[in-house]
Motif scaffolding. Sequence first.
Motif, PDB file in Angstrom:
ATOM      1  N   THR A   1       0.851  -1.186   0.000  1.00 45.91           N
ATOM      2  CA  THR A   1       0.000   0.000   0.000  1.00 45.91           C
ATOM      3  C   THR A   1       0.882   1.230   0.000  1.00 45.91           C
ATOM      4  O   THR A   1       1.985   1.217   0.550  1.00 45.91           O
ATOM      5  CB  THR A   1      -0.914   0.027   1.235  1.00 45.91           C
ATOM      6  OG1 THR A   1      -0.093   0.001   2.399  1.00 45.91           O
ATOM      7  CG2 THR A   1      -1.842  -1.167   1.248  1.00 45.91           C
ATOM      8  N   SER A   2       0.423   2.279  -0.598  1.00 47.85           N
ATOM      9  CA  SER A   2       1.210   3.504  -0.665  1.00 47.85           C
ATOM     10  C   SER A   2       1.031   4.293   0.619  1.00 47.85           C
ATOM     11  O   SER A   2      -0.083   4.635   1.007  1.00 47.85           O
ATOM     12  CB  SER A   2       0.753   4.340  -1.858  1.00 47.85           C
ATOM     13  OG  SER A   2       1.433   5.565  -1.871  1.00 47.85           O
ATOM     14  N   ASP A   3       2.138   4.584   1.276  1.00 40.60           N
ATOM     15  CA  ASP A   3       2.075   5.392   2.486  1.00 40.60           C
ATOM     16  C   ASP A   3       2.528   6.822   2.220  1.00 40.60           C
ATOM     17  O   ASP A   3       2.756   7.589   3.137  1.00 40.60           O
ATOM     18  CB  ASP A   3       2.913   4.773   3.595  1.00 40.60           C
ATOM     19  CG  ASP A   3       4.366   4.616   3.190  1.00 40.60           C
ATOM     20  OD1 ASP A   3       4.694   4.872   2.028  1.00 40.60           O
ATOM     21  OD2 ASP A   3       5.173   4.227   4.061  1.00 40.60           O
ATOM     22  N   GLY A   4       2.668   7.183   0.980  1.00 37.53           N
ATOM     23  CA  GLY A   4       3.073   8.529   0.619  1.00 37.53           C
ATOM     24  C   GLY A   4       4.563   8.683   0.431  1.00 37.53           C
ATOM     25  O   GLY A   4       5.010   9.705  -0.096  1.00 37.53           O
ATOM     26  N   ALA A   5       5.339   7.699   0.862  1.00 36.23           N
ATOM     27  CA  ALA A   5       6.794   7.814   0.732  1.00 36.23           C
ATOM     28  C   ALA A   5       7.213   7.799  -0.738  1.00 36.23           C
ATOM     29  O   ALA A   5       8.124   8.545  -1.133  1.00 36.23           O
ATOM     30  CB  ALA A   5       7.481   6.687   1.484  1.00 36.23           C
ATOM     31  N   SER A   6       6.568   6.990  -1.551  1.00 39.14           N
ATOM     32  CA  SER A   6       6.945   6.935  -2.968  1.00 39.14           C
ATOM     33  C   SER A   6       6.547   8.226  -3.680  1.00 39.14           C
ATOM     34  O   SER A   6       7.246   8.679  -4.583  1.00 39.14           O
ATOM     35  CB  SER A   6       6.310   5.724  -3.641  1.00 39.14           C
ATOM     36  OG  SER A   6       4.910   5.783  -3.524  1.00 39.14           O
ATOM     37  N   ILE A   7       5.434   8.838  -3.257  1.00 42.47           N
ATOM     38  CA  ILE A   7       5.030  10.115  -3.844  1.00 42.47           C
ATOM     39  C   ILE A   7       6.033  11.204  -3.458  1.00 42.47           C
ATOM     40  O   ILE A   7       6.457  12.002  -4.302  1.00 42.47           O
ATOM     41  CB  ILE A   7       3.605  10.477  -3.392  1.00 42.47           C
ATOM     42  CG1 ILE A   7       2.615   9.450  -3.938  1.00 42.47           C
ATOM     43  CG2 ILE A   7       3.225  11.886  -3.835  1.00 42.47           C
ATOM     44  CD1 ILE A   7       1.226   9.574  -3.382  1.00 42.47           C
ATOM     45  N   ASP A   8       6.431  11.218  -2.192  1.00 43.01           N
ATOM     46  CA  ASP A   8       7.425  12.187  -1.744  1.00 43.01           C
ATOM     47  C   ASP A   8       8.746  12.013  -2.483  1.00 43.01           C
ATOM     48  O   ASP A   8       9.402  12.988  -2.845  1.00 43.01           O
ATOM     49  CB  ASP A   8       7.668  12.061  -0.245  1.00 43.01           C
ATOM     50  CG  ASP A   8       6.475  12.512   0.577  1.00 43.01           C
ATOM     51  OD1 ASP A   8       5.607  13.212   0.018  1.00 43.01           O
ATOM     52  OD2 ASP A   8       6.406  12.161   1.772  1.00 43.01           O
ATOM     53  N   GLN A   9       9.127  10.778  -2.696  1.00 43.67           N
ATOM     54  CA  GLN A   9      10.382  10.511  -3.396  1.00 43.67           C
ATOM     55  C   GLN A   9      10.285  10.967  -4.852  1.00 43.67           C
ATOM     56  O   GLN A   9      11.242  11.518  -5.397  1.00 43.67           O
ATOM     57  CB  GLN A   9      10.722   9.030  -3.328  1.00 43.67           C
ATOM     58  CG  GLN A   9      12.094   8.712  -3.851  1.00 43.67           C
ATOM     59  CD  GLN A   9      12.452   7.246  -3.658  1.00 43.67           C
ATOM     60  OE1 GLN A   9      11.605   6.446  -3.294  1.00 43.67           O
ATOM     61  NE2 GLN A   9      13.694   6.914  -3.890  1.00 43.67           N
ATOM     62  N   GLY A  10       9.140  10.765  -5.485  1.00 42.73           N
ATOM     63  CA  GLY A  10       8.952  11.223  -6.864  1.00 42.73           C
ATOM     64  C   GLY A  10       9.029  12.735  -6.962  1.00 42.73           C
ATOM     65  O   GLY A  10       9.644  13.280  -7.896  1.00 42.73           O
ATOM     66  N   ILE A  11       8.408  13.444  -6.005  1.00 39.92           N
ATOM     67  CA  ILE A  11       8.482  14.904  -5.994  1.00 39.92           C
ATOM     68  C   ILE A  11       9.923  15.358  -5.789  1.00 39.92           C
ATOM     69  O   ILE A  11      10.389  16.310  -6.438  1.00 39.92           O
ATOM     70  CB  ILE A  11       7.550  15.469  -4.909  1.00 39.92           C
ATOM     71  CG1 ILE A  11       6.088  15.208  -5.284  1.00 39.92           C
ATOM     72  CG2 ILE A  11       7.793  16.958  -4.686  1.00 39.92           C
ATOM     73  CD1 ILE A  11       5.103  15.527  -4.193  1.00 39.92           C
ATOM     74  N   ALA A  12      10.651  14.692  -4.914  1.00 37.62           N
ATOM     75  CA  ALA A  12      12.057  15.045  -4.684  1.00 37.62           C
ATOM     76  C   ALA A  12      12.882  14.853  -5.954  1.00 37.62           C
ATOM     77  O   ALA A  12      13.741  15.693  -6.273  1.00 37.62           O
ATOM     78  CB  ALA A  12      12.621  14.204  -3.547  1.00 37.62           C
ATOM     79  N   TYR A  13      12.624  13.765  -6.701  1.00 35.77           N
ATOM     80  CA  TYR A  13      13.358  13.551  -7.952  1.00 35.77           C
ATOM     81  C   TYR A  13      13.059  14.648  -8.962  1.00 35.77           C
ATOM     82  O   TYR A  13      13.947  15.137  -9.666  1.00 35.77           O
ATOM     83  CB  TYR A  13      13.029  12.186  -8.547  1.00 35.77           C
ATOM     84  CG  TYR A  13      13.742  11.023  -7.891  1.00 35.77           C
ATOM     85  CD1 TYR A  13      15.058  11.131  -7.476  1.00 35.77           C
ATOM     86  CD2 TYR A  13      13.091   9.812  -7.702  1.00 35.77           C
ATOM     87  CE1 TYR A  13      15.710  10.069  -6.889  1.00 35.77           C
ATOM     88  CE2 TYR A  13      13.732   8.741  -7.114  1.00 35.77           C
ATOM     89  CZ  TYR A  13      15.045   8.885  -6.712  1.00 35.77           C
ATOM     90  OH  TYR A  13      15.693   7.837  -6.131  1.00 35.77           O
ATOM     91  N   VAL A  14      11.817  15.058  -9.060  1.00 34.99           N
ATOM     92  CA  VAL A  14      11.453  16.113 -10.006  1.00 34.99           C
ATOM     93  C   VAL A  14      12.117  17.432  -9.614  1.00 34.99           C
ATOM     94  O   VAL A  14      12.663  18.147 -10.468  1.00 34.99           O
ATOM     95  CB  VAL A  14       9.915  16.258 -10.086  1.00 34.99           C
ATOM     96  CG1 VAL A  14       9.517  17.511 -10.851  1.00 34.99           C
ATOM     97  CG2 VAL A  14       9.300  15.032 -10.734  1.00 34.99           C
TER      98      VAL A  14
END
Length: 72
Positions: free
Chosen positions: A39-52
């Motif tokens: 399940t997504s806990d938001g960590a992958s979204i945060d990591q994607g924003i950091a990469y961008v």
Amino acid sequence: MAISKVSVGVVAFATLFLAIVLPAAHAQDQSFAPAPSPTSDGASIDQGIAYVLMLVALVLTYLIHASDLCHF
């Protein structure tokens, strides 16, 4: 030393038999429940924003330094 066709056939049959029987026997041993789906806990979204943001910073840095090289 010659190898007879009979011994080659026996080895081939034994290899084929073991290749079929051993994986089937091993498959019966696994009675574990499958792992739950992640399940997504938001960590992958945060990591994607950091990469961008890092990519934007890299592009801006490149553009700033490229413009500085033209105005010496």
